[in-house]
Design an enzyme around this catalytic site. Sequence first.
Site, PDB file in Angstrom:
ATOM      1  N   PHE A 138       0.809  -1.224   0.000  1.00 22.25           N
ATOM      2  CA  PHE A 138       0.000   0.000   0.000  1.00 22.25           C
ATOM      3  C   PHE A 138       0.842   1.274   0.000  1.00 22.25           C
ATOM      4  CE2 PHE A 138       0.926  -0.149   4.543  1.00 22.25           C
ATOM      5  CZ  PHE A 138       1.116   1.194   4.841  1.00 22.25           C
ATOM      6  N   LYS A 158      -1.235  -7.053  -9.157  1.00 19.94           N
ATOM      7  CA  LYS A 158      -2.224  -7.136  -8.062  1.00 19.94           C
ATOM      8  C   LYS A 158      -1.824  -6.046  -7.073  1.00 19.94           C
ATOM      9  CE  LYS A 158      -3.205  -8.381  -4.343  1.00 19.94           C
ATOM     10  NZ  LYS A 158      -3.635  -7.387  -3.328  1.00 19.94           N
ATOM     11  N   ARG A 203      -5.789  -1.814  -0.397  1.00 21.43           N
ATOM     12  CA  ARG A 203      -6.030  -0.577   0.365  1.00 21.43           C
ATOM     13  C   ARG A 203      -5.838   0.670  -0.497  1.00 21.43           C
ATOM     14  NH1 ARG A 203      -2.759  -2.097   5.724  1.00 21.43           N
ATOM     15  NH2 ARG A 203      -1.649  -3.478   4.308  1.00 21.43           N
ATOM     16  N   SER A 211       5.344  -7.004   3.144  1.00 16.71           N
ATOM     17  CA  SER A 211       5.937  -7.307   4.453  1.00 16.71           C
ATOM     18  C   SER A 211       6.733  -8.621   4.405  1.00 16.71           C
ATOM     19  CB  SER A 211       4.830  -7.400   5.493  1.00 16.71           C
ATOM     20  OG  SER A 211       3.923  -8.407   5.104  1.00 16.71           O
ATOM     21  N   CYS A 252       9.664   1.351   3.418  1.00 13.77           N
ATOM     22  CA  CYS A 252      10.516   0.198   3.744  1.00 13.77           C
ATOM     23  C   CYS A 252      11.938   0.649   4.042  1.00 13.77           C
ATOM     24  CB  CYS A 252      10.527  -0.783   2.586  1.00 13.77           C
ATOM     25  SG  CYS A 252      11.297  -0.100   1.120  1.00 13.77           S
ATOM     26  N   GLU A 287       9.901  -4.861  12.552  1.00 13.67           N
ATOM     27  CA  GLU A 287       9.612  -3.638  11.797  1.00 13.67           C
ATOM     28  C   GLU A 287       8.358  -2.994  12.385  1.00 13.67           C
ATOM     29  OE1 GLU A 287       7.861  -4.014   7.802  1.00 13.67           O
ATOM     30  OE2 GLU A 287       9.158  -2.386   7.131  1.00 13.67           O
TER      31      GLU A 287
HETATM   32  P1  NAD Z   1       1.549  -6.684   2.929  1.00 17.28           P
HETATM   33  O1  NAD Z   1       2.578  -7.735   2.981  1.00 17.28           O
HETATM   34  O2  NAD Z   1       0.457  -6.715   3.930  1.00 17.28           O
HETATM   35  O3  NAD Z   1       0.804  -6.682   1.494  1.00 17.28           O
HETATM   36  C1  NAD Z   1       1.538  -6.663   0.282  1.00 17.28           C
HETATM   37  C2  NAD Z   1       0.711  -7.333  -0.807  1.00 17.28           C
HETATM   38  O4  NAD Z   1       0.507  -8.706  -0.456  1.00 17.28           O
HETATM   39  C3  NAD Z   1      -0.672  -6.723  -0.986  1.00 17.28           C
HETATM   40  O5  NAD Z   1      -0.969  -6.667  -2.358  1.00 17.28           O
HETATM   41  C4  NAD Z   1      -1.587  -7.681  -0.244  1.00 17.28           C
HETATM   42  O6  NAD Z   1      -2.875  -7.753  -0.795  1.00 17.28           O
HETATM   43  C5  NAD Z   1      -0.875  -9.012  -0.388  1.00 17.28           C
HETATM   44  N1  NAD Z   1      -1.075  -9.890   0.767  1.00 17.28           N
HETATM   45  C6  NAD Z   1      -1.213  -9.514   2.061  1.00 17.28           C
HETATM   46  N2  NAD Z   1      -1.337 -10.594   2.862  1.00 17.28           N
HETATM   47  C7  NAD Z   1      -1.254 -11.663   2.048  1.00 17.28           C
HETATM   48  C8  NAD Z   1      -1.289 -13.065   2.278  1.00 17.28           C
HETATM   49  N3  NAD Z   1      -1.448 -13.568   3.500  1.00 17.28           N
HETATM   50  N4  NAD Z   1      -1.171 -13.885   1.220  1.00 17.28           N
HETATM   51  C9  NAD Z   1      -1.004 -13.395  -0.023  1.00 17.28           C
HETATM   52  N5  NAD Z   1      -0.971 -12.073  -0.303  1.00 17.28           N
HETATM   53  C10 NAD Z   1      -1.086 -11.218   0.715  1.00 17.28           C
HETATM   54  O7  NAD Z   1       2.316  -5.274   2.959  1.00 17.28           O
HETATM   55  P2  NAD Z   1       1.703  -3.821   3.103  1.00 17.28           P
HETATM   56  O8  NAD Z   1       1.215  -3.635   4.493  1.00 17.28           O
HETATM   57  O9  NAD Z   1       0.772  -3.545   1.986  1.00 17.28           O
HETATM   58  O10 NAD Z   1       3.005  -2.932   2.864  1.00 17.28           O
HETATM   59  C11 NAD Z   1       3.909  -2.593   3.869  1.00 17.28           C
HETATM   60  C12 NAD Z   1       5.068  -3.563   3.920  1.00 17.28           C
HETATM   61  O11 NAD Z   1       5.729  -3.597   2.664  1.00 17.28           O
HETATM   62  C13 NAD Z   1       6.131  -3.147   4.930  1.00 17.28           C
HETATM   63  O12 NAD Z   1       6.589  -4.290   5.590  1.00 17.28           O
HETATM   64  C14 NAD Z   1       7.226  -2.537   4.066  1.00 17.28           C
HETATM   65  O13 NAD Z   1       8.502  -2.559   4.639  1.00 17.28           O
HETATM   66  C15 NAD Z   1       7.147  -3.420   2.870  1.00 17.28           C
HETATM   67  N6  NAD Z   1       7.727  -2.767   1.702  1.00 17.28           N
HETATM   68  C16 NAD Z   1       8.930  -3.251   1.253  1.00 17.28           C
HETATM   69  C17 NAD Z   1       9.553  -2.635   0.193  1.00 17.28           C
HETATM   70  C18 NAD Z   1      10.873  -3.141  -0.293  1.00 17.28           C
HETATM   71  O14 NAD Z   1      11.311  -2.675  -1.326  1.00 17.28           O
HETATM   72  N7  NAD Z   1      11.552  -4.038   0.381  1.00 17.28           N
HETATM   73  C19 NAD Z   1       8.952  -1.536  -0.449  1.00 17.28           C
HETATM   74  C20 NAD Z   1       7.727  -1.085   0.030  1.00 17.28           C
HETATM   75  C21 NAD Z   1       7.121  -1.718   1.108  1.00 17.28           C
END
Ligand code: NAD
Length: 510
Positions: free
Chosen positions: A155, A179, A183, A232, A287, A389
């Site tokens: 998000f 995908k 949010r 995440s 991140c 985190e």
């Molecule tokens: P998230 O892991 O909750 O969601 C990411 C994506 O995965 C979304 O599209 C979501 O719909 C999907 N998803 C969520 N739960 C799932 C599951 N159980 N099974 C399959 N798909 C699922 O992350 P978020 O809250 O949207 O974003 C924040 C996180 O992303 C933070 O941990 C941040 O550090 C990380 N992030 C990392 C980078 C990087 O480059 N390393 C960049 C941006 C954000």
Amino acid sequence: MPIQQKTKALSHFINGTKMEGTSGCFSAVYNPSTGEIIAQVPLASKEEVRLAIQLAKTAFPAWKKTSIGKRIEVLHRFRQLLVARQDELIQVICEESGKTFEDAKGEIIRGIESVDMAIGAPQLLKGEYSVNVGGDINAFSAKAPLGVVATIAPFNFPVMVPLAISSMAIAVGNAVILKPSERVPHSALLLSEFWKEAGLPDGIWTVINGDKEAVNELLENKEIQAISFVGSTPVAEYIYHTGTKHNKRVAAFGGGKNFMIVMPDANLEQTANAFLGAAYGAASQRCMAISGAIVVGKDTEERLTKVLKEKIVNLKIGCYKDPTIDFGPVISQQAKDLIIQYIDGAVAEGANLVIDGRNPSICETSKGFYLGPTLINHVTPDMQIFKEEVFGPARIILGVETLQEAIDLINNHELGNGVTMFTRSGRAARKFQEEIEVGMVGINVPIPIPVGYHNFGGWKRSKFGEGHMFGPDQARFFTKAKTISERWPDEAENTTSSFAFPSNSDTTLH
Ligand code: NAD
């Protein structure tokens, strides 16, 4: 879980058109600055995802065959639209993520960097050629697109991450299924309009909205060749293991715990200013956000804490419509509750609240998901707030005696996305950059996020799989190599069969 639809229902973007969801399941999309529901996003069923994949697969061969020059023309037009319609994009990002205008604009600029990198794809697709490797055979290698690939976004960068994980994939000839986070679905749908207007053939860019069910279909469906995931760490790990089990190429970028080492010789005014923006910008929902300072020397720790305290009380939080704010809300009430739990937990474990942002005054008049900047010191490595985190504005300070201790603390942490150090000593900086076990390293740079033409990616549990965002490695990730050996014999040539393994030598080994 179906949600009653009181607000507008969004769609998917499949085969070049907006397609209504047919699963009957929706998820509420909030404006985090007001706490209001602004839309309902459809959550795709497995059948809907399968249809989208099938249509992308049908579109792929023609795009693969389109000359690289024509493909790049589409990217040029897409880039022009990102610039010309940036105000619309900024508005959408701010409304659904709560970012400030300036922050949203910065995200678009960084996103355009990855489109620029993708526009340079012809350079990265050039193969290798060897003349007469033996017996008049010429050998060359060429890079071919993979087919239908999936990109899954978080998000916190509704535009930058989809651009960063999808642009190169399209440029090198794949069909992409994005995908987005459920949010922040509006941004991806607006990008779909831009791709269409830029002339991208139908089926080459798909947006499928959804949650775990949609993701699982992407992970398991045999037509998906590769997955680039950003989110995440627990989900990144799941994506990596499930995707590779289904024989896909997977790069899964996870969370970060990014520390700023502050040396006794650092310019504390500059360091504190760098800390503020890097630690609290975007309500710490990056991140690469600085999670905390590891300060070398008791005296430095006391001085830095004092300077930070004086500055943090002047930070202003609020709605993106107010141009004077420093940062906005966190993404959801659930996220806010979780961050408060981390703060409560740290206090219960013996840490000290220097500044408590749990009840900001704006919450008396707004239902937005606001948290004020929080600073916690006397943190120790065994505390949960150090180990995990925290995706919100609760930042920590740890004191250590030596640089070695600071490096060891960071190297023993399970996450390794970014790190930075503030110092005037070249010697200390050199030791730091050589010994630190982290993917992206800064020296007197607050957020060491690489520019678009350098590879982006963390180490340890911040990234699963071999592949990078941005940078030249993306072209490799989204292509496969084919190596061709060719020979054009003279018609009159006398040939005999050889049963020896083909080699370029006579029978004598030297
Ligand atoms: P998230 O892991 O909750 O969601 C990411 C994506 O995965 C979304 O599209 C979501 O719909 C999907 N998803 C969520 N739960 C799932 C599951 N159980 N099974 C399959 N798909 C699922 O992350 P978020 O809250 O949207 O974003 C924040 C996180 O992303 C933070 O941990 C941040 O550090 C990380 N992030 C990392 C980078 C990087 O480059 N390393 C960049 C941006 C954000």
